[in-house]
Write a protein that holds these residues in place. Structure first.
Motif, short mmCIF file in Angstrom:
data_model
loop_
_atom_site.label_atom_id
_atom_site.label_comp_id
_atom_site.label_asym_id
_atom_site.label_seq_id
_atom_site.Cartn_x
_atom_site.Cartn_y
_atom_site.Cartn_z
N ILE A 163 0.85 -1.19 0.00
CA ILE A 163 0.00 0.00 0.00
C ILE A 163 0.89 1.25 0.00
CG2 ILE A 163 -1.68 1.31 1.37
CD1 ILE A 163 -2.89 -1.46 2.17
N ASP A 215 -0.10 0.26 -4.15
CA ASP A 215 -1.17 -0.72 -4.36
C ASP A 215 -2.42 -0.30 -3.58
OD1 ASP A 215 0.67 -2.21 -5.76
OD2 ASP A 215 0.39 -4.04 -4.60
N GLU A 216 -3.54 -0.85 -3.96
CA GLU A 216 -4.79 -0.62 -3.24
C GLU A 216 -5.45 -1.95 -2.93
OE1 GLU A 216 -7.40 2.10 -5.18
OE2 GLU A 216 -5.89 3.68 -5.28
N ASP A 246 -9.31 -3.73 -1.93
CA ASP A 246 -10.76 -3.55 -1.96
C ASP A 246 -11.27 -3.88 -0.57
OD1 ASP A 246 -13.48 -3.68 -2.26
OD2 ASP A 246 -13.45 -5.14 -3.91
N THR A 247 -11.79 -2.88 0.11
CA THR A 247 -12.18 -3.08 1.50
C THR A 247 -13.44 -3.92 1.66
OG1 THR A 247 -13.32 -0.94 1.47
CG2 THR A 247 -11.05 -0.99 2.31
N ASP A 306 -6.95 -0.43 5.79
CA ASP A 306 -7.90 0.48 5.15
C ASP A 306 -7.62 1.92 5.58
OD1 ASP A 306 -10.15 1.41 3.70
OD2 ASP A 306 -11.39 1.24 5.50
N GLN A 357 -4.53 3.10 3.82
CA GLN A 357 -4.84 3.43 2.43
C GLN A 357 -5.51 4.81 2.35
OE1 GLN A 357 -6.02 0.22 -0.44
NE2 GLN A 357 -8.03 1.14 -0.17
N SER A 358 -6.44 5.08 3.25
CA SER A 358 -7.11 6.38 3.29
C SER A 358 -6.13 7.49 3.62
CB SER A 358 -8.23 6.38 4.34
OG SER A 358 -9.23 5.45 4.01
N ALA A 392 -4.09 8.41 0.68
CA ALA A 392 -4.90 9.09 -0.34
C ALA A 392 -5.23 10.52 0.06
CB ALA A 392 -6.18 8.31 -0.61
#
Length: 192
Positions: free
Chosen positions: A149, A153-154, A156-157, A176, A179-180, A183
């Motif tokens: 991440i 990479d991402e 899918d939650t 998650d 990732q947020s 972003a």
């Protein structure tokens, strides 16, 4: 009080969140309580993301970045106890969710992102390992997913629906938040 630019995360910042949890009535089934827990996790993940980003941008030396991550680890994982057993469990859940975030950050800064699979594949491997009660392996996969991440990479939650093990669910929720944070690395303001 704002954090000085050279301080990424302070014990005072963590204790402010813990103090709010201590003082208020919380029910994780209610939207406001759930949002508070997400904000607490996100706020911490944002600080981790800023350390790693500054290390990548060479604004922070590797050794300094690892030291700051170690300081965050000491702050966040210090034992917190409440008179209310439910609140103790809630803070332990938040702490657990942040374990792979900090481990991934340390691994990413010290070495490099894992390169044998994508973040999504590592998360799926973690879910499978967790469903088999292989928690050490599940944690390692979550930390590896975290390094991916950081590399862009991402995940899918929606995969959280497939998770049977509560600890693995915490770990993936932490990813998650990471990732947020990457972003949208804005500090989460504590609501009054």
């Amino acid at each position: 009080m704002s954090t000085p630019p050279d301080e990424y995360y302070t014990a005072e910042r963590w204790q402010n969140w813990v103090g709010r949890l201590r003082e208020e009535d919380f029910n994780p089934e209610e939207e406001d309580s759930a949002r508070f827990l997400w904000n607490l996790r996100d706020d911490t993940a944002i600080a981790v993301a800023k350390i790693v980003t500054d290390a990548e941008d060479e604004e922070l030396a590797e050794e300094s970045a690892l030291e700051k991550l170690g300081q965050m680890r000491d702050i966040i994982f210090a034992e917190v106890e409440f008179d209310d057993e439910d609140k103790t469990m809630l803070i332990q859940s938040v702490q657990a969710s942040l374990e792979p975030v900090i481990s991934a950050a340390e691994e990413y800064v010290a070495n490099a992102p894992a390169d044998e699979a994508s973040a999504a594949e590592y998360v799926n491997a973690a879910i499978d390992a967790g469903n088999e009660d292989e928690l050490d392996a599940a944690f390692a996969y979550c930390a590896q997913a975290g390094t991916r991440i950081f590399a862009g990479d991402e995940i899918d939650t929606s995969v959280v629906e497939e998770i049977e093990n509560a600890l693995v669910l915490d770990w993936v929720n932490g990813l998650d938040s990471l990732q947020s944070a990457l972003a949208d690395p804005e500090v989460v303001e504590e609501e009054d």
